[in-house]
Scaffold this active site. Sequence first.
Site, PDB file in Angstrom:
ATOM      1  CB  THR A  53      47.599  43.416  46.353  1.00 34.37           C
ATOM      2  OG1 THR A  53      46.436  44.230  46.505  1.00 34.37           O
ATOM      3  CG2 THR A  53      47.319  42.358  45.294  1.00 34.37           C
ATOM      4  N   GLY A  92      52.083  50.143  44.402  1.00 32.78           N
ATOM      5  CA  GLY A  92      52.752  51.199  43.658  1.00 32.78           C
ATOM      6  C   GLY A  92      53.961  51.724  44.422  1.00 32.78           C
ATOM      7  CD  GLU A 335      42.028  51.168  47.642  1.00 37.06           C
ATOM      8  OE1 GLU A 335      43.183  51.414  47.334  1.00 37.06           O
ATOM      9  OE2 GLU A 335      41.735  50.516  48.664  1.00 37.06           O
TER      10      GLU A 335
HETATM   11  C1  LIG Z   1      43.321  59.410  43.982  1.00 36.97           C
HETATM   12  C2  LIG Z   1      43.652  58.301  43.023  1.00 36.97           C
HETATM   13  C3  LIG Z   1      44.521  58.897  42.007  1.00 36.97           C
HETATM   14  C4  LIG Z   1      45.038  58.169  41.076  1.00 36.97           C
HETATM   15  C5  LIG Z   1      44.817  56.739  41.063  1.00 36.97           C
HETATM   16  C6  LIG Z   1      45.898  56.108  40.266  1.00 36.97           C
HETATM   17  C7  LIG Z   1      46.261  54.940  40.529  1.00 36.97           C
HETATM   18  C8  LIG Z   1      45.644  54.228  41.642  1.00 36.97           C
HETATM   19  C9  LIG Z   1      46.231  52.893  41.705  1.00 36.97           C
HETATM   20  C10 LIG Z   1      46.243  52.193  42.794  1.00 36.97           C
HETATM   21  C11 LIG Z   1      45.660  52.617  44.099  1.00 36.97           C
HETATM   22  C12 LIG Z   1      44.981  51.416  44.651  1.00 36.97           C
HETATM   23  C13 LIG Z   1      45.858  50.689  45.625  1.00 36.97           C
HETATM   24  C14 LIG Z   1      45.251  49.384  45.973  1.00 36.97           C
HETATM   25  O1  LIG Z   1      44.707  48.695  45.165  1.00 36.97           O
HETATM   26  S1  LIG Z   1      45.377  48.978  47.628  1.00 36.97           S
HETATM   27  C15 LIG Z   1      44.640  47.378  47.755  1.00 36.97           C
HETATM   28  C16 LIG Z   1      43.140  47.452  47.569  1.00 36.97           C
HETATM   29  N1  LIG Z   1      42.557  46.201  47.884  1.00 36.97           N
HETATM   30  C17 LIG Z   1      41.236  46.064  48.112  1.00 36.97           C
HETATM   31  O2  LIG Z   1      40.458  46.978  47.962  1.00 36.97           O
HETATM   32  C18 LIG Z   1      40.784  44.701  48.568  1.00 36.97           C
HETATM   33  C19 LIG Z   1      39.313  44.496  48.309  1.00 36.97           C
HETATM   34  N2  LIG Z   1      38.765  43.504  49.230  1.00 36.97           N
HETATM   35  C20 LIG Z   1      38.144  43.906  50.413  1.00 36.97           C
HETATM   36  O3  LIG Z   1      38.022  45.067  50.739  1.00 36.97           O
HETATM   37  C21 LIG Z   1      37.582  42.807  51.274  1.00 36.97           C
HETATM   38  O4  LIG Z   1      38.291  41.614  51.076  1.00 36.97           O
HETATM   39  C22 LIG Z   1      36.072  42.538  50.960  1.00 36.97           C
HETATM   40  C23 LIG Z   1      35.880  42.233  49.499  1.00 36.97           C
HETATM   41  C24 LIG Z   1      35.289  43.759  51.350  1.00 36.97           C
HETATM   42  C25 LIG Z   1      35.608  41.335  51.752  1.00 36.97           C
HETATM   43  O5  LIG Z   1      36.017  41.549  53.057  1.00 36.97           O
HETATM   44  P1  LIG Z   1      35.615  40.468  54.162  1.00 36.97           P
HETATM   45  O6  LIG Z   1      36.372  40.759  55.373  1.00 36.97           O
HETATM   46  O7  LIG Z   1      35.748  39.122  53.550  1.00 36.97           O
HETATM   47  O8  LIG Z   1      34.130  40.893  54.424  1.00 36.97           O
HETATM   48  P2  LIG Z   1      32.794  40.191  54.022  1.00 36.97           P
HETATM   49  O9  LIG Z   1      32.761  38.801  54.628  1.00 36.97           O
HETATM   50  O10 LIG Z   1      32.524  40.302  52.573  1.00 36.97           O
HETATM   51  O11 LIG Z   1      31.833  41.162  54.820  1.00 36.97           O
HETATM   52  C26 LIG Z   1      31.929  41.215  56.260  1.00 36.97           C
HETATM   53  C27 LIG Z   1      31.399  42.506  56.751  1.00 36.97           C
HETATM   54  O12 LIG Z   1      32.425  43.491  56.660  1.00 36.97           O
HETATM   55  C28 LIG Z   1      31.916  44.673  56.088  1.00 36.97           C
HETATM   56  N3  LIG Z   1      33.022  45.340  55.416  1.00 36.97           N
HETATM   57  C29 LIG Z   1      33.814  44.814  54.455  1.00 36.97           C
HETATM   58  N4  LIG Z   1      34.737  45.726  54.102  1.00 36.97           N
HETATM   59  C30 LIG Z   1      34.511  46.828  54.861  1.00 36.97           C
HETATM   60  C31 LIG Z   1      35.137  48.109  54.954  1.00 36.97           C
HETATM   61  N5  LIG Z   1      36.167  48.438  54.162  1.00 36.97           N
HETATM   62  N6  LIG Z   1      34.655  49.000  55.843  1.00 36.97           N
HETATM   63  C32 LIG Z   1      33.598  48.673  56.600  1.00 36.97           C
HETATM   64  N7  LIG Z   1      32.925  47.482  56.573  1.00 36.97           N
HETATM   65  C33 LIG Z   1      33.428  46.583  55.689  1.00 36.97           C
HETATM   66  C34 LIG Z   1      30.858  44.181  55.132  1.00 36.97           C
HETATM   67  O13 LIG Z   1      29.974  45.242  54.826  1.00 36.97           O
HETATM   68  C35 LIG Z   1      30.231  43.095  55.951  1.00 36.97           C
HETATM   69  O14 LIG Z   1      29.360  43.655  56.869  1.00 36.97           O
HETATM   70  P3  LIG Z   1      28.041  42.834  57.303  1.00 36.97           P
HETATM   71  O15 LIG Z   1      27.404  43.714  58.328  1.00 36.97           O
HETATM   72  O16 LIG Z   1      27.237  42.680  56.048  1.00 36.97           O
HETATM   73  O17 LIG Z   1      28.543  41.518  57.844  1.00 36.97           O
HETATM   74  C1  LIG Z   2      47.365  49.802  38.595  1.00 34.32           C
HETATM   75  C2  LIG Z   2      47.243  49.012  39.870  1.00 34.32           C
HETATM   76  C3  LIG Z   2      47.771  49.533  41.030  1.00 34.32           C
HETATM   77  C4  LIG Z   2      47.671  48.814  42.219  1.00 34.32           C
HETATM   78  N1  LIG Z   2      48.241  49.338  43.360  1.00 34.32           N
HETATM   79  C5  LIG Z   2      48.173  48.612  44.501  1.00 34.32           C
HETATM   80  C6  LIG Z   2      48.798  49.113  45.693  1.00 34.32           C
HETATM   81  O1  LIG Z   2      49.399  50.188  45.690  1.00 34.32           O
HETATM   82  N2  LIG Z   2      48.729  48.363  46.823  1.00 34.32           N
HETATM   83  C7  LIG Z   2      48.081  47.152  46.866  1.00 34.32           C
HETATM   84  O2  LIG Z   2      48.056  46.529  47.913  1.00 34.32           O
HETATM   85  N3  LIG Z   2      47.470  46.658  45.748  1.00 34.32           N
HETATM   86  C8  LIG Z   2      47.507  47.354  44.589  1.00 34.32           C
HETATM   87  N4  LIG Z   2      46.890  46.868  43.456  1.00 34.32           N
HETATM   88  C9  LIG Z   2      46.250  45.548  43.499  1.00 34.32           C
HETATM   89  C10 LIG Z   2      44.740  45.660  43.482  1.00 34.32           C
HETATM   90  O3  LIG Z   2      44.272  46.159  44.698  1.00 34.32           O
HETATM   91  C11 LIG Z   2      44.150  44.276  43.185  1.00 34.32           C
HETATM   92  O4  LIG Z   2      44.530  43.908  41.889  1.00 34.32           O
HETATM   93  C12 LIG Z   2      42.631  44.336  43.293  1.00 34.32           C
HETATM   94  O5  LIG Z   2      42.253  44.431  44.646  1.00 34.32           O
HETATM   95  C13 LIG Z   2      41.962  43.104  42.641  1.00 34.32           C
HETATM   96  O6  LIG Z   2      42.363  41.933  43.310  1.00 34.32           O
HETATM   97  P1  LIG Z   2      42.941  40.706  42.448  1.00 34.32           P
HETATM   98  O7  LIG Z   2      44.003  41.243  41.596  1.00 34.32           O
HETATM   99  O8  LIG Z   2      43.227  39.628  43.416  1.00 34.32           O
HETATM  100  O9  LIG Z   2      41.752  40.290  41.508  1.00 34.32           O
HETATM  101  P2  LIG Z   2      40.792  39.006  41.690  1.00 34.32           P
HETATM  102  O10 LIG Z   2      39.944  39.185  42.880  1.00 34.32           O
HETATM  103  O11 LIG Z   2      41.610  37.780  41.555  1.00 34.32           O
HETATM  104  O12 LIG Z   2      39.839  39.242  40.405  1.00 34.32           O
HETATM  105  C14 LIG Z   2      39.757  38.311  39.361  1.00 34.32           C
HETATM  106  C15 LIG Z   2      38.283  38.064  39.083  1.00 34.32           C
HETATM  107  O13 LIG Z   2      37.722  37.350  40.203  1.00 34.32           O
HETATM  108  C16 LIG Z   2      36.462  37.908  40.534  1.00 34.32           C
HETATM  109  N5  LIG Z   2      36.140  37.718  41.958  1.00 34.32           N
HETATM  110  C17 LIG Z   2      37.010  37.691  42.987  1.00 34.32           C
HETATM  111  N6  LIG Z   2      36.360  37.542  44.146  1.00 34.32           N
HETATM  112  C18 LIG Z   2      35.042  37.463  43.847  1.00 34.32           C
HETATM  113  C19 LIG Z   2      33.852  37.318  44.622  1.00 34.32           C
HETATM  114  N7  LIG Z   2      33.880  37.216  45.956  1.00 34.32           N
HETATM  115  N8  LIG Z   2      32.656  37.291  43.955  1.00 34.32           N
HETATM  116  C20 LIG Z   2      32.624  37.415  42.615  1.00 34.32           C
HETATM  117  N9  LIG Z   2      33.712  37.548  41.821  1.00 34.32           N
HETATM  118  C21 LIG Z   2      34.903  37.570  42.441  1.00 34.32           C
HETATM  119  C22 LIG Z   2      36.650  39.382  40.238  1.00 34.32           C
HETATM  120  O14 LIG Z   2      35.371  40.023  40.061  1.00 34.32           O
HETATM  121  C23 LIG Z   2      37.457  39.342  38.939  1.00 34.32           C
HETATM  122  O15 LIG Z   2      36.571  39.240  37.842  1.00 34.32           O
HETATM  123  C24 LIG Z   2      46.997  47.568  42.242  1.00 34.32           C
HETATM  124  C25 LIG Z   2      46.440  47.058  41.073  1.00 34.32           C
HETATM  125  C26 LIG Z   2      46.558  47.774  39.889  1.00 34.32           C
HETATM  126  C27 LIG Z   2      45.945  47.210  38.633  1.00 34.32           C
END
Ligand SMILES: CC/C=C\C/C=C\C/C=C\CCCC(=O)SCCNC(=O)CCNC(=O)[C@H](O)C(C)(C)COP(=O)(O)OP(=O)(O)OC[C@H]1O[C@@H](n2cnc3c(N)ncnc32)[C@H](O)[C@@H]1OP(=O)(O)O
Ligand SMILES: Cc1cc2nc3c(=O)[nH]c(=O)nc-3n(C[C@H](O)[C@H](O)[C@H](O)COP(=O)(O)OP(=O)(O)OC[C@H]3O[C@@H](n4cnc5c(N)ncnc54)[C@H](O)[C@@H]3O)c2cc1C
Length: 572
Positions: A53, A92, A335
């Site tokens: 992110t 994190g 996530e």
């Molecule tokens: C155990 C836990 C314990 C404690 C927890 C405590 C704290 C935890 C705190 C933090 C941990 C979290 C750390 C993070 O946040 S890491 C960062 C996480 N970030 C995200 O998750 C980002 C989210 N966004 C996405 O995944 C993608 O941008 C998307 C929204 C899915 C869009 O992707 P894009 O490439 O634009 O795809 P689309 O155009 O929407 O779709 C194209 C096509 O791809 C398929 N697709 C998308 N994603 C996946 C995937 N992951 N695997 C497989 N296929 C995927 C999608 O289905 C589509 O397929 P079609 O056939 O329909 O074309």
């Molecule tokens: C506690 C915590 C720990 C984290 N740890 C990590 C980490 O270890 N590593 C890491 O890489 N990231 C980490 N993150 C980041 C996290 O993965 C992102 O905050 C998360 O993926 C959401 O993305 P954003 O912040 O850009 O939100 P945004 O996408 O900007 O969300 C803002 C609003 O926009 C809306 N929106 C965005 N796109 C669309 C769409 N296509 N259609 C409709 N609505 C939409 C959402 O629904 C939401 O209401 C962490 C976040 C938190 C809070």
Amino acid sequence: MAAALQTLGGGIGITLHWIAFTPTIEQQATEEQKKKWLKLAQDVAIVGAYAQTEMGHGTFVRGLETTATYDPSTQEFVINSPTLTSTKWWPGGLGKTANHATVMAQLYTRGKCYGPHNFMVQIRSLENHQPCPGVTLGDIGPKMESNGNDNGFARFDHVRIPRENMLMKFARVEADGTYVQPPSSKLAYSNMVYLRGTFVMSAAQALASATTIAVRYSCVRRQSEMKPGEPEPQILEYQTQQYKLFPQLAAAYAFWFASWFMTQQHGSITGSMEKGDMSGLAELHALSAGLKSYTTAVTARGIDVCRMACGGHGYSHASGLPALFGGAAALCTAEGENTVMMLQTARYLVKCFAQSQAGKRLTGTVAYLSAVQPSPVAGNRNMSDLGTLVAAFQHRAARMVRHAAMQMQGEMQKGKAREDAWNSCSVLLIKAAEAHVHSFVVRNFAETVQTVEVDESVRAVLTSLCQLYSLYGITEHAGDFLKDGYLTGRDIDAASSHLSAMLARVRPDAVALVDAFDLHDKILRSVLGRYDGRVYEHLYEWAKKSPLNKSEVHESYYKYLQPFLKSNRAKL
Ligand SMILES: CC/C=C\C/C=C\C/C=C\CCCC(=O)SCCNC(=O)CCNC(=O)[C@H](O)C(C)(C)COP(=O)(O)OP(=O)(O)OC[C@H]1O[C@@H](n2cnc3c(N)ncnc32)[C@H](O)[C@@H]1OP(=O)(O)O
Ligand SMILES: Cc1cc2nc3c(=O)[nH]c(=O)nc-3n(C[C@H](O)[C@H](O)[C@H](O)COP(=O)(O)OP(=O)(O)OC[C@H]3O[C@@H](n4cnc5c(N)ncnc54)[C@H](O)[C@@H]3O)c2cc1C
């Protein structure tokens, strides 16, 4: 070790080393690369962050701005943060703890961009923990909760890493800069699918903790008069208290069982993918995204219901409930933000519906979309029969998926572009996807209680809990079931009556059901949820330890209150 580091308190956090950084090496590194980094990570000889992110992008991974440009003359990648918004933000452990990070960056080679890929980057010296040359690091500041974790920021100023630091299990860049395609471009996202799956268990555990605290406290707390002159009853005797807590308790069990299924599915499908069979990836992504979104949202709301059910003491940090809520709230955003994730599930459902309309027999978690009859068959249903309840949830989901998909098709037939039709139907699509996930959770709960190897007396209790969870869902979303006449008003009344009966039936087993989570006081960290029930003595001890009680008259009296009082009195 991890717990110790975690509790060292302010400024360090190793959670993401375990749940994101190390699994990324496991899932995305070649065997050679695993030999180099995996054991170091598993032995905590290095500490890592998962740096994906950025300040400007979290959801839209394809919009990430950090670049990794291949230099064939030195066989290195140059990692760069070209803009302020490209600053890595949120990972994190990134701020002060980690000395390595897997960095998601846009891969450029031979002047062409191949999209986001993961790169291993050392960010701090192993000697003195100072940031490496070209790397700027820091903590992003206080958050709603989890302030023991140093969620940080990172900027890269043309930092050079060896070609071999690109995690190359799926995609590769050869020494001359040739890019080798992966079997699927989404395999770079595989760690997110894994982590979302683990969030289902995180949600179950958080809701289990909250219900343990609230149910135990509701047996200790006595309040008011149920009958004039009688002793104050345990607040768990009030039906309203049971209506608040028992559906959350049932959901904790439902999500626990759903996480078992998720773990099994993840193992089976990734096992097939190791052999080159990618056919299950789409279903795995849709299921993990939908379950993560649904279970974390219900859990966050449910924890706050538990907090409110504990009255004033629930609002105290002594209860442990505010911290639980803050952690669960993070799961709704991290996530994959919940709305975005549920839309991913909706995207898969619309695709499956179209396949079903074209005559394909659907399988897996969407099989019911082919089987469910469009026309409802109203009638006096047995609302205490699990099969009847499962069928009702599947009918509801199939109807809502069909309605959303047909609405979208209608918009496109009016000439709207697909993307515009999608956006203008996205609220319907979200509701349909939520109904789909809800029906999966109910079906999986029912199948688990009917097949799990337990004593029959335990099965009876779990069956009541499954009925309670299902009946609560039907009464809370009655309109969805009434809309096409599949259920009648009489069915809904019967569901409400059965729900009341289930509340009374679960009451005698409520404490046993939360004790079964086996959550030690050291894990619960709650004065209200103590196993020994000695709430009031420990509440008083807890309060006395408050920093504000270190002195009888706080220094703020002399600095602010005393002069303020004095000047007000002087005006009398
Ligand atoms: C155990 C836990 C314990 C404690 C927890 C405590 C704290 C935890 C705190 C933090 C941990 C979290 C750390 C993070 O946040 S890491 C960062 C996480 N970030 C995200 O998750 C980002 C989210 N966004 C996405 O995944 C993608 O941008 C998307 C929204 C899915 C869009 O992707 P894009 O490439 O634009 O795809 P689309 O155009 O929407 O779709 C194209 C096509 O791809 C398929 N697709 C998308 N994603 C996946 C995937 N992951 N695997 C497989 N296929 C995927 C999608 O289905 C589509 O397929 P079609 O056939 O329909 O074309
Ligand atoms: C506690 C915590 C720990 C984290 N740890 C990590 C980490 O270890 N590593 C890491 O890489 N990231 C980490 N993150 C980041 C996290 O993965 C992102 O905050 C998360 O993926 C959401 O993305 P954003 O912040 O850009 O939100 P945004 O996408 O900007 O969300 C803002 C609003 O926009 C809306 N929106 C965005 N796109 C669309 C769409 N296509 N259609 C409709 N609505 C939409 C959402 O629904 C939401 O209401 C962490 C976040 C938190 C809070």
